[in-house]
Design an enzyme around this catalytic site. Structure first.
Site, short mmCIF file in Angstrom:
data_model
loop_
_atom_site.label_atom_id
_atom_site.label_comp_id
_atom_site.label_asym_id
_atom_site.label_seq_id
_atom_site.Cartn_x
_atom_site.Cartn_y
_atom_site.Cartn_z
N ASP B 7 2.33 -4.68 5.49
CA ASP B 7 3.03 -5.81 4.89
C ASP B 7 2.89 -5.68 3.37
O ASP B 7 1.91 -6.15 2.80
CB ASP B 7 2.43 -7.14 5.37
N GLU B 67 8.04 -4.22 7.90
CA GLU B 67 9.11 -5.20 8.06
C GLU B 67 10.32 -4.83 7.20
O GLU B 67 10.17 -4.41 6.06
CB GLU B 67 8.62 -6.61 7.68
N ASP B 139 -1.83 -11.65 5.02
CA ASP B 139 -1.10 -10.39 4.86
C ASP B 139 -1.50 -9.37 5.91
O ASP B 139 -0.68 -8.60 6.40
CB ASP B 139 -1.34 -9.82 3.46
#
Lengths: 168, 168
Positions: B7, B67, B139
């Site tokens: 992330d 992502e 995170d």
């Protein structure tokens, strides 16, 4: 002082090398790293990093200059640009080169003398300042422009430093 | 199969490692790479790249999951995020790891079972799925979530492939 200017982009990354000798500027090289729009983004980033590394190895610049971005057309184009720009910054850092950032306004002011100059004007001034036979490709020309901007600013910073040291 | 979820962020980059054994998921490690907001962006990118490289060397994942971003709050935050994300992708590419991207909707659907789940729900589901004693840092939890998403998708892809091969 040899300056590498970079104009990053996920599809095309321009680079331009300028040598500053006293008050004179000499053109060393310029080009565009094309990554092809078809490959996955991660591979394109790998190409940008590798090719910039090759340019640095070939020409041994002492400093990297890159345009500082505040605005982009939209969040998606900013995101894509950010990927390429991050990899370009990393290429500089991994070669122990200091990286200087300049706004578009600073670049235009340094090259053309005024901040609202158009693209064609900048390209033509880059050509004249570096004594090129013809206008460089757009991304390469933008990279040369930011290198020129650093050359001018570096001279200015030096004169300011000298003036301050000379003070009683 | 060992999966590294990432992330990315210019100030904090979460990572999470998950091992998929048959239908079971095992937590390996998670953490957050903090770059400090004060250092120049180029240095922070250097830290992200180096630390992710160390994580990959330590845990030898076979695949990276990250992502996919379509939207950001604004162009400036997208640009910053893009820098960190570009460097994270490069770390994967430089270790010859395939990089898979998943949308937030895919991640939420894979972890919680529905695409409009809130942050707290996702964190709690990550904790339960991986049998963690407590919820991971935000995170790091997001990084584990995308790793879990890949684990589920990889299983699905494999079953689809088997079904296709089994056809007469």
């Amino acid at each position: 002082m040899r300056i590498l200017g970079i104009d990053p982009g996920s599809r095309a990354t321009g680079y331009g090398l300028v040598e500053k000798q006293g008050n004179r500027l000499r053109h060393i090289d310029n080009g565009v790293i094309l990554t092809g729009g078809e490959a996955p983004l991660s591979e394109r980033l790998g190409i940008i990093y590798r090719e910039l590394g090759a340019v640095i190895a070939r020409h041994a610049p002492q400093v990297v200059a890159i345009e500082q971005i505040f605005l982009a057309r939209n969040a998606l184009s900013a995101l894509k640009l950010g990927h390429a720009r991050g990899v370009a910054l990393l290429a500089g850092v991994h070669h122990q080169l200091p990286v200087y950032e300049y706004t578009a306004l600073q670049v235009k002011s340094a090259v053309v003398g005024y901040g609202r100059a158009g693209k064609a004007q900048i390209q033509e001034m880059v050509r004249i300042l570096l004594n090129l036979p013809e206008v460089a490709q757009e991304d390469a020309s933008d990279a040369l422009a930011v290198a020129i901007c650093h050359a001018h600013s570096a001279g200015l910073n030096q004169r300011v430093a000298q003036a301050l040291t000379a003070k009683p």
